[in-house]
Design a protein around this motif. Structure first.
Motif, PDB file in Angstrom:
ATOM      1  N   SER A 102     -26.614  -5.598 -37.525  1.00 14.03           N
ATOM      2  CA  SER A 102     -27.695  -4.783 -38.073  1.00 14.03           C
ATOM      3  C   SER A 102     -28.365  -4.005 -36.947  1.00 14.03           C
ATOM      4  CB  SER A 102     -28.761  -5.666 -38.741  1.00 14.03           C
ATOM      5  OG  SER A 102     -28.187  -6.612 -39.609  1.00 14.03           O
ATOM      6  N   ARG A 149     -27.652  -0.889 -45.377  1.00 13.46           N
ATOM      7  CA  ARG A 149     -28.916  -1.632 -45.452  1.00 13.46           C
ATOM      8  C   ARG A 149     -29.898  -0.781 -46.224  1.00 13.46           C
ATOM      9  NH1 ARG A 149     -32.645  -4.126 -40.588  1.00 13.46           N
ATOM     10  NH2 ARG A 149     -34.508  -4.490 -41.834  1.00 13.46           N
ATOM     11  N   GLY A 201     -38.555  -8.402 -44.085  1.00  9.70           N
ATOM     12  CA  GLY A 201     -39.633  -8.777 -43.175  1.00  9.70           C
ATOM     13  C   GLY A 201     -39.480 -10.214 -42.736  1.00  9.70           C
TER      14      GLY A 201
HETATM   15  C1  LIG Z   1     -35.094 -10.346 -37.409  1.00 10.53           C
HETATM   16  C2  LIG Z   1     -34.069 -10.241 -38.465  1.00 10.53           C
HETATM   17  C3  LIG Z   1     -33.661 -11.375 -39.175  1.00 10.53           C
HETATM   18  C4  LIG Z   1     -34.287 -12.729 -38.998  1.00 10.53           C
HETATM   19  O1  LIG Z   1     -35.600 -12.805 -39.443  1.00 10.53           O
HETATM   20  P1  LIG Z   1     -36.351 -14.202 -39.536  1.00 10.53           P
HETATM   21  O2  LIG Z   1     -37.691 -13.859 -40.060  1.00 10.53           O
HETATM   22  O3  LIG Z   1     -36.416 -14.777 -38.165  1.00 10.53           O
HETATM   23  O4  LIG Z   1     -35.585 -15.075 -40.463  1.00 10.53           O
HETATM   24  C5  LIG Z   1     -32.645 -11.223 -40.095  1.00 10.53           C
HETATM   25  N1  LIG Z   1     -32.052 -10.029 -40.313  1.00 10.53           N
HETATM   26  C6  LIG Z   1     -32.424  -8.916 -39.641  1.00 10.53           C
HETATM   27  C7  LIG Z   1     -31.735  -7.638 -39.926  1.00 10.53           C
HETATM   28  C8  LIG Z   1     -33.444  -8.981 -38.701  1.00 10.53           C
HETATM   29  O5  LIG Z   1     -33.821  -7.875 -38.060  1.00 10.53           O
END
Ligand SMILES: *Cc1c(COP(=O)(O)O)cnc(C)c1O
Length: 420
Positions: A102, A149, A201
């Protein structure tokens, strides 16, 4: 549940006294509990046992290769956001077909590296990225598997800095424009439509925003099918919250139940990208009180850890519980717990009621496993702390404390500044 607890008045991580680790490695240091991490990973992964799924740990939450290996051994995949993270993940022995990538600003070299590594899927975040990915894939005679996304415009009701799924945020492609972009991507020669993804988020303490965005994604999946575009993966991102203070986040079981109820009838493989929910309460930052300093109504406890070690309080004004490594039974005082850095933002807690402590005593900053070390810097030329992993009654240094020599590594004084 975590494995940091008191025996008599001493804080332990599993069966190891925290003070013993401090004695051996010095302070400050990060301390992780193997049992806690494994338990948290399994709690989430097992909650989805009844459906096809892949749990991709979000590497940015904690990117130490020993930690990554631990989750890989549990069958986990990885969610990466940079070439550097891809390097770490491969170093940790993660198989490429469990890696999703991502990020809004993927660079050419990093895209090439990921294509050469044959990762599972690129989560693309803009129309130009779709074109660029197609172009690079063509050059390398590869076919890139992609998910778009989408930004579902759902309010995660969390801190604005960690909210990512609102229209105003930089992430993803507006859900209303997604169909058009899927059609573009489907017609490009070097791309293969593989999935759909979102991540709204972090530190979400309710299931409803997840359910709302899943509902929106379902609508889009239906529209895609009607347009002859079939996807195999539904990536719901991460974001599940944890208890830092008095939050009441859903248990992974409740989260899973709500998501399973909302899944489309079409059979897809679900991808999850948890970071904080697995790591957050699996680690602490241990620090020593350098000085205590009275200041009118309150007291300053000046400790040897600082915002360069753990920047969450400064960045998000976030709360971390702070506990003595050895309970003294002294009366509580109102204290600001601050680091040595020359910034007023360098604090861990303000006006905190805490058992009065003295010079050289140890404090544990709790819930520091996620976005702790991975955000650390060398500001004020402070060598980064070491990281230690406890398993049962043993502990292992998984990253050495940096040295002064590490601080200037790569720096060069040009010839014209040669000593006279
Ligand atoms: C930061 C992030 C996560 C993880 O988020 P958490 O709140 O730590 O679970 C997952 N996917 C993407 C694309 C992110 O940027």
């Amino acid at each position: 549940m975590h494995h940091f607890h008191y025996k008599e008045d001493n804080l332990y991580c599993e069966n190891v006294p925290v003070s013993q680790v401090a004695f051996e490695v010095g302070t400050p240091f990060y301390l992780y509990s193997h049992a806690t991490l494994r338990q948290h990973f399994r709690a989430l992964d097992d909650a989805f046992d009844s459906i096809k799924h892949l749990t991709c740990f979000s590497v940015k939450a904690n990117s130490n290769i020993a930690i990554l290996r631990l989750f890989a051994r549990e069958g986990g995949g990885m969610d990466i956001v940079s070439g550097g993270e891809l390097y770490r993940v491969l170093k940790a022995g993660v198989v490429p077909n469990k890696i999703v990538y991502s990020g809004v600003g993927k660079q050419t070299e990093d895209i090439e590296y990921a294509l050469q590594s044959d990762i599972l899927m690129f989560n693309v975040e803009s129309p130009l990225e779709i074109l660029k990915l197609n172009e690079i894939s063509g050059k390398l005679s590869k076919k890139a598997r992609v998910a778009i996304r989408v930004n579902p415009d759902v309010d995660p009701e969390t801190h604005p800095y960690i909210s990512t799924g609102l229209k105003e945020n930089k992430f993803g492609i507006d859900i209303d424009d997604a169909l058009e972009q899927y059609i573009v991507a489907a017609n490009l020669e070097n791309l293969e439509i593989s999935g759909i993804s979102c991540h709204i988020g972090s530190q979400l303490t309710q299931v409803s925003p997840f359910v709302d965005s899943l509902e929106k994604l379902n609508g889009l999946i239906g529209t895609l099918e009607a347009n002859g575009i079939n996807i195999k993966y539904l990536d719901l991102g991460g974001g599940l919250g944890i208890i830092y203070d008095k939050e009441t986040p859903p248990h992974p079981r409740e989260y899973a139940a709500a998501i399973k109820r909302g899944l489309p009838s079409k059979e897809l493989t679900l991808i999850l990208e948890p970071g904080r929910v697995i790591m957050g309460n699996g680690g602490i930052l241990v620090t020593k009180v350098l000085y205590t300093k009275p200041a009118g109504e309150k007291t300053f406890f000046i400790v040897d850890a600082a915002m360069n070690d753990l920047m969450r309080p400064c960045l998000y004004d976030s709360y971390h519980m702070i506990q003595p490594v050895r309970k003294s039974g002294r009366e509580t005082v109102k204290a600001d717990i601050v680091g040595p850095i020359c910034e007023s933002g360098d604090f861990f807690a303000k006006g905190r009621e805490i058992e009065s402590c003295r010079q050289d005593e140890l404090l544990a900053i709790m819930s520091a496993g996620a976005y702790g070390f991975s955000m650390a810097s060398n500001y004020n030329s402070r060598p980064r702390a070491c990281e230690v992993l406890v398993k049962g009654d043993r502990f292992y240094t998984i990253r050495q404390r940096e040295t002064f020599k590490d601080l200037v590594n790569g720096e060069i004084i040009p010839d014209f500044l040669e000593k006279e």
